[in-house]
Design a protein around this motif. Structure first.
Motif, mmCIF file in Angstrom:
data_model
loop_
_atom_site.group_PDB
_atom_site.id
_atom_site.type_symbol
_atom_site.label_atom_id
_atom_site.label_comp_id
_atom_site.label_asym_id
_atom_site.label_seq_id
_atom_site.Cartn_x
_atom_site.Cartn_y
_atom_site.Cartn_z
ATOM 1 N N LEU A 34 0.813 -1.220 0.000
ATOM 2 C CA LEU A 34 0.000 0.000 0.000
ATOM 3 C C LEU A 34 0.849 1.274 0.000
ATOM 4 N N GLY A 35 2.138 1.116 0.278
ATOM 5 C CA GLY A 35 3.021 2.281 0.320
ATOM 6 C C GLY A 35 2.855 3.121 1.570
ATOM 7 N N ILE A 36 2.478 2.461 2.684
ATOM 8 C CA ILE A 36 2.328 3.173 3.957
ATOM 9 C C ILE A 36 3.159 2.458 5.017
ATOM 10 N N SER A 37 3.341 3.115 6.154
ATOM 11 C CA SER A 37 4.123 2.511 7.231
ATOM 12 C C SER A 37 3.291 1.445 7.953
ATOM 13 N N VAL A 38 3.984 0.516 8.562
ATOM 14 C CA VAL A 38 3.315 -0.530 9.331
ATOM 15 C C VAL A 38 2.550 0.082 10.500
ATOM 16 N N SER A 39 3.122 1.090 11.132
ATOM 17 C CA SER A 39 2.445 1.711 12.279
ATOM 18 C C SER A 39 1.148 2.402 11.845
ATOM 19 N N TYR A 40 1.156 3.047 10.674
ATOM 20 C CA TYR A 40 -0.063 3.685 10.175
ATOM 21 C C TYR A 40 -1.108 2.620 9.834
ATOM 22 N N LEU A 41 -0.689 1.541 9.170
ATOM 23 C CA LEU A 41 -1.599 0.437 8.865
ATOM 24 C C LEU A 41 -2.201 -0.130 10.143
ATOM 25 N N SER A 42 -1.378 -0.341 11.135
ATOM 26 C CA SER A 42 -1.844 -0.875 12.410
ATOM 27 C C SER A 42 -2.877 0.046 13.051
ATOM 28 N N ASP A 43 -2.624 1.349 13.006
ATOM 29 C CA ASP A 43 -3.572 2.315 13.559
ATOM 30 C C ASP A 43 -4.908 2.281 12.818
ATOM 31 N N ILE A 44 -4.866 2.121 11.490
ATOM 32 C CA ILE A 44 -6.102 2.027 10.703
ATOM 33 C C ILE A 44 -6.874 0.771 11.096
ATOM 34 N N VAL A 45 -6.170 -0.349 11.142
ATOM 35 C CA VAL A 45 -6.816 -1.632 11.444
ATOM 36 C C VAL A 45 -7.428 -1.634 12.846
ATOM 37 N N LYS A 46 -6.723 -1.051 13.809
ATOM 38 C CA LYS A 46 -7.223 -1.013 15.188
ATOM 39 C C LYS A 46 -8.293 0.044 15.408
ATOM 40 N N GLY A 47 -8.477 0.943 14.433
ATOM 41 C CA GLY A 47 -9.485 2.000 14.568
ATOM 42 C C GLY A 47 -8.966 3.251 15.231
ATOM 43 N N ASN A 48 -7.653 3.349 15.439
ATOM 44 C CA ASN A 48 -7.072 4.551 16.040
ATOM 45 C C ASN A 48 -6.967 5.702 15.048
ATOM 46 N N ARG A 49 -6.927 5.370 13.756
ATOM 47 C CA ARG A 49 -6.900 6.369 12.679
ATOM 48 C C ARG A 49 -8.014 5.997 11.704
ATOM 49 N N LYS A 50 -8.643 6.994 11.108
ATOM 50 C CA LYS A 50 -9.751 6.707 10.182
ATOM 51 C C LYS A 50 -9.269 5.944 8.965
ATOM 52 N N GLY A 51 -8.308 6.477 8.242
ATOM 53 C CA GLY A 51 -7.721 5.790 7.100
ATOM 54 C C GLY A 51 -8.710 5.325 6.050
#
Length: 71
Positions: A34-51
């Protein structure tokens, strides 16, 4: 007639984790594709970031249906 299922954050997280296991993929591999960081992906998956920009791409990559609540 097919039913549209709108996923909440918890269900999205469960679907991602299940798909990762079934496809034998890691979060690192998905983030790289996806061209994103693992931490950003993790935040999206956990619902911490909208993404919302990435949730559809994540679901397509992992093979499950996702439609945002705003769609």
């Amino acid at each position: 007639m097919s039913e549209v299922i709108i996923l909440d954050n918890k269900q999205f997280h469960i679907n991602v984790q299940t798909a990762l296991i079934l496809k034998e993929m890691t979060m690192t591999e998905v983030a790289k594709k996806l061209g994103i960081s693992v931490s950003y992906l993790s935040d999206i998956v956990k619902g911490n970031r909208k993404g919302e920009k990435y949730k559809k791409q994540i679901s397509e990559l992992l093979g499950f249906y996702y439609e945002s609540k705003g769609a």
